[in-house]
Design a protein around this motif. Structure first.
Motif, PDB file in Angstrom:
ATOM      1  N   ALA A  82       0.847  -1.200   0.000  1.00 59.46           N
ATOM      2  CA  ALA A  82       0.000   0.000   0.000  1.00 59.46           C
ATOM      3  C   ALA A  82       0.885   1.254   0.000  1.00 59.46           C
ATOM      4  CB  ALA A  82      -0.920  -0.004   1.215  1.00 59.46           C
ATOM      5  N   PHE A  83       1.961   1.197   0.800  1.00 58.64           N
ATOM      6  CA  PHE A  83       2.907   2.317   0.807  1.00 58.64           C
ATOM      7  C   PHE A  83       3.475   2.539  -0.601  1.00 58.64           C
ATOM      8  CE2 PHE A  83       7.176   3.982   0.889  1.00 58.64           C
ATOM      9  CZ  PHE A  83       7.055   5.118   1.683  1.00 58.64           C
ATOM     10  N   ALA A  84       3.901   1.446  -1.241  1.00 54.16           N
ATOM     11  CA  ALA A  84       4.494   1.558  -2.589  1.00 54.16           C
ATOM     12  C   ALA A  84       3.500   2.163  -3.576  1.00 54.16           C
ATOM     13  CB  ALA A  84       4.965   0.187  -3.065  1.00 54.16           C
ATOM     14  N   ILE A 110      17.065  -6.603   3.368  1.00 58.54           N
ATOM     15  CA  ILE A 110      17.104  -5.268   2.772  1.00 58.54           C
ATOM     16  C   ILE A 110      15.875  -5.151   1.888  1.00 58.54           C
ATOM     17  CG2 ILE A 110      18.377  -3.666   1.288  1.00 58.54           C
ATOM     18  CD1 ILE A 110      20.812  -5.750   1.971  1.00 58.54           C
ATOM     19  N   LEU A 111      15.105  -4.095   2.097  1.00 59.17           N
ATOM     20  CA  LEU A 111      13.909  -3.871   1.277  1.00 59.17           C
ATOM     21  C   LEU A 111      14.007  -2.474   0.659  1.00 59.17           C
ATOM     22  CD1 LEU A 111      10.926  -4.437   0.348  1.00 59.17           C
ATOM     23  CD2 LEU A 111      10.199  -3.405   2.514  1.00 59.17           C
ATOM     24  N   GLY A 112      13.763  -2.399  -0.629  1.00 59.38           N
ATOM     25  CA  GLY A 112      13.752  -1.099  -1.307  1.00 59.38           C
ATOM     26  C   GLY A 112      12.388  -0.853  -1.920  1.00 59.38           C
ATOM     27  N   PHE A 163      13.365   4.399  -1.057  1.00 57.78           N
ATOM     28  CA  PHE A 163      13.519   4.201   0.385  1.00 57.78           C
ATOM     29  C   PHE A 163      14.091   2.811   0.605  1.00 57.78           C
ATOM     30  CE2 PHE A 163       9.815   6.801  -0.674  1.00 57.78           C
ATOM     31  CZ  PHE A 163      10.296   8.024  -0.225  1.00 57.78           C
ATOM     32  N   ILE A 164      15.245   2.766   1.227  1.00 60.91           N
ATOM     33  CA  ILE A 164      15.946   1.489   1.417  1.00 60.91           C
ATOM     34  C   ILE A 164      15.975   1.200   2.917  1.00 60.91           C
ATOM     35  CG2 ILE A 164      18.006   0.175   0.779  1.00 60.91           C
ATOM     36  CD1 ILE A 164      16.717   1.720  -1.578  1.00 60.91           C
ATOM     37  N   TYR A 206      16.414   7.766   0.545  1.00 60.62           N
ATOM     38  CA  TYR A 206      16.659   7.635   1.981  1.00 60.62           C
ATOM     39  C   TYR A 206      17.007   6.183   2.296  1.00 60.62           C
ATOM     40  CZ  TYR A 206      14.374  12.160   3.126  1.00 60.62           C
ATOM     41  OH  TYR A 206      14.023  13.475   3.241  1.00 60.62           O
ATOM     42  N   ALA A 207      17.976   5.998   3.181  1.00 64.86           N
ATOM     43  CA  ALA A 207      18.234   4.658   3.726  1.00 64.86           C
ATOM     44  C   ALA A 207      17.991   4.733   5.223  1.00 64.86           C
ATOM     45  CB  ALA A 207      19.663   4.232   3.434  1.00 64.86           C
TER      46      ALA A 207
END
Lengths: 382, 382
Positions: A136-138, A161-163, A181-182, A221-222
């Motif tokens: 939903a964010f994506a 790790i999620l991007g 966003f990572i 952003y990471a």
């Protein structure tokens, strides 16, 4: 999808855009996270970029708040004020400091954030937080994107790790090109994260701009929740860069109106900078891009694009390869036209350009230029 | 049309291109003329550019020979040989020295001149010479042009200047963008002509490239038959530059797929170079160009284009005007949207951008970017 520990996601339709279109997204880090960011170099910087540049320096980061629809760029003091008010309201509900939230916006320039619509939706945004709401964010951060962009890796040590990214075009589309966003649950320092992010961006997002354009809002952003010890730094660093490269690839793939992804590789130059200059000249040439679209083996356009850099070389020394097949050598066709043409029909094409001046090389990704690009960009906003 | 004394024109369909399509043109100067030229800065230079650069240094020039269809660029030694053979054959029939003829070509790169078809047509080309055949010449040099491009002036002293050009696109279309031939019967020295031409090109053709592209073949030749004494140099110089500006305007007007001509003016910078950098960033932005096509008052794209130059300025200090009407000041709309939108419907739009840093300025011409541009360039050659 591997979701790093310690993160929750949420999205609501706050009414910035069309009714019922998700347009406000939140990433929340349950414990004290650390962050870094890379931003547009455009002189005209969006309000969230100006604020975000400060906030990443804060020792603690707890959340990322993103809206689509309005870029909050070229909005002056009022734009900054509204972005701060929004962060202030969110930080109050979450009992955080404002500086612990990183802001990002994407959309039309020159319009102010409609706070009267957004602020009442913050409680709902927070209530919706869940580790499973990443999709939903994506969706909430998309503009002309035709698909949400996510990629993840899990190392053998179990670090995730999620991007998540948005961006749908090669040529600074719609003034708010690219947000990424990572997230990771690895334990690393701000310095580690900064180094990883800068290296990763150089190998990914910096290799997909096609005309050197950077929008007013570009932001990566990471954010690390710092849950899991990293032993194998090499593997972690590799996985981190791969996530960025996956996202960069998806942005080209979703290029506005694009029908193909083209990898341009230049080899055999004296310096990496020369290779980059040549690769960009080819990858950013509208004539080369329309020829790929038209599936036209018009190699003259490639030579002309190389030549306009002004770098000294003999046309005779330049060799071209299409998906590894010899195309041009000493200004002469090296293969059957029909055989080569078949390569152009593919959705992914690698164009290799070899010079004989040295051993340096550079690559980048571009897409073809189609009528659809014009349609999308001529009608955006209206 | 004012035709300078001492010139004759001719054109034939030599079979380089489709049957019965004029593709070979000749300008003949009856007495000893003098010439100068300005050429592409592309590293990959067409054979006629390499030869022409030498030939303009010859004290006498008698003819200009131009073909369309084949650019004779990236054709190596063989390309030079064929261009020389063609000039050799023509010079023999005309009893001239080869160096007294200036060559130019436009068309597809990487193909050799089909001399076997061209050479037999030279006698007919010469037989057709006439002062009244300038329009046939203008047609013979066209590629994707939709109309022949001619402009002329006659000074009060009776000195004529005639310009004939081809070029139909803003973004180095078809690898052989722009050829122009400026003829006059004024008596001037090579030094005079060089100075006039360089100044004139700076004020005309150098202000219409949109992405800095120069093709492999771009050439402007000036040729004087030296029949009439010039007293008023100011008037002559002015008229000379006007002819170049007319031609430059026509090239933008005929921009591939273009529906509007856009004049971008930047004022109020510290240096002319900064004004030029800003003007080019705006004029070459595909997003600005598609917004003009879409008749979308998307001023954010203009600010973003200005910002990507990296030049320091405050967005608040930038004012925009559309055909003289106030548009944006202090990031705020200054006029009714409907009133401004009407200006975008016009075929000619002037976008003025005012900064507050100094007194320097720059202008250039561009056109909008449309689906038609893609269609033309995706299908060229096939």
């Amino acid at each position: 999808m591997y979701i790093p520990e310690g993160f929750m996601f949420s999205a609501v339709a706050s009414g910035i855009r069309k009714k019922d279109r998700l347009d406000l997204g939140l990433i929340f880090c349950q414990d004290k996270g650390i962050s870094w960011g890379v931003f547009t170099k455009n002189t005209v910087k969006a309000a969230p970029v100006i604020l975000g540049k400060g906030h990443i320096k804060n020792p603690v980061t707890r959340a990322i708040l993103v809206n689509s629809g309005v870029a909050n760029a070229a909005t002056g003091i009022e734009g900054i004020k509204r972005a701060e008010e929004l962060l202030g309201a969110l930080s109050q509900i979450l009992s955080l400091r404002k500086e612990e939230i990183l802001p990002a916006s994407t959309g039309v320039i020159g319009e102010q954030l409609p706070l009267e619509r957004i602020l009442p939706r913050l409680p709902e945004l927070i209530n919706n937080l869940s580790p499973s709401h990443y999709l939903a964010f994506a969706h909430a951060i998309m503009t002309t994107d035709t698909f949400p962009k996510l990629s993840s890796r899990k190392t053998k040590e179990g670090i995730s790790i999620l991007g998540i990214a948005k961006g749908a075009g090669m040529i600074a589309p719609n003034m708010a090109t690219m947000l990424a966003f990572i997230l990771t649950d690895g334990i690393l320092s701000k310095e580690d994260l900064k180094r990883l992010l800068q290296k990763g961006v150089e190998e990914s997002f910096n290799r997909i701009t096609v005309d050197g354009d950077m929008s007013t809002n570009d932001t990566v952003y990471a954010l690390a929740s710092r849950k899991k010890h990293i032993e194998d730094w090499k593997e972690f660093s590799h996985a981190f860069t791969e996530v960025l490269q996956d996202l960069a690839y998806m942005i080209v793939k979703d290029g506005e109106g694009a029908s193909k992804v083209i990898k341009v590789v230049v080899k055999g130059t004296r310096t990496k900078e020369e290779a980059e200059l040549l690769a960009r000249a080819v990858a950013e040439s509208p004539l080369v891009k329309t020829a790929f679209y038209g599936e036209d083996l018009n190699w003259g356009r490639i030579f002309s694009a190389l030549g306009k850099t002004g770098l000294p070389f003999q046309p005779e020394e330049v060799e071209l390869f299409l998906n590894g097949l010899p195309w041009i050598k000493e200004l002469t066709l090296q293969n059957d036209e029909e055989v080569l043409k078949k390569e152009l029909f593919k959705g992914e094409v690698e164009l290799s350009i070899k010079l004989k001046q040295g051993k340096q090389s550079y690559w980048l990704l571009t897409c073809d230029l189609t009528e659809e690009y014009i349609k999308i960009n001529a009608s955006y906003r209206s």
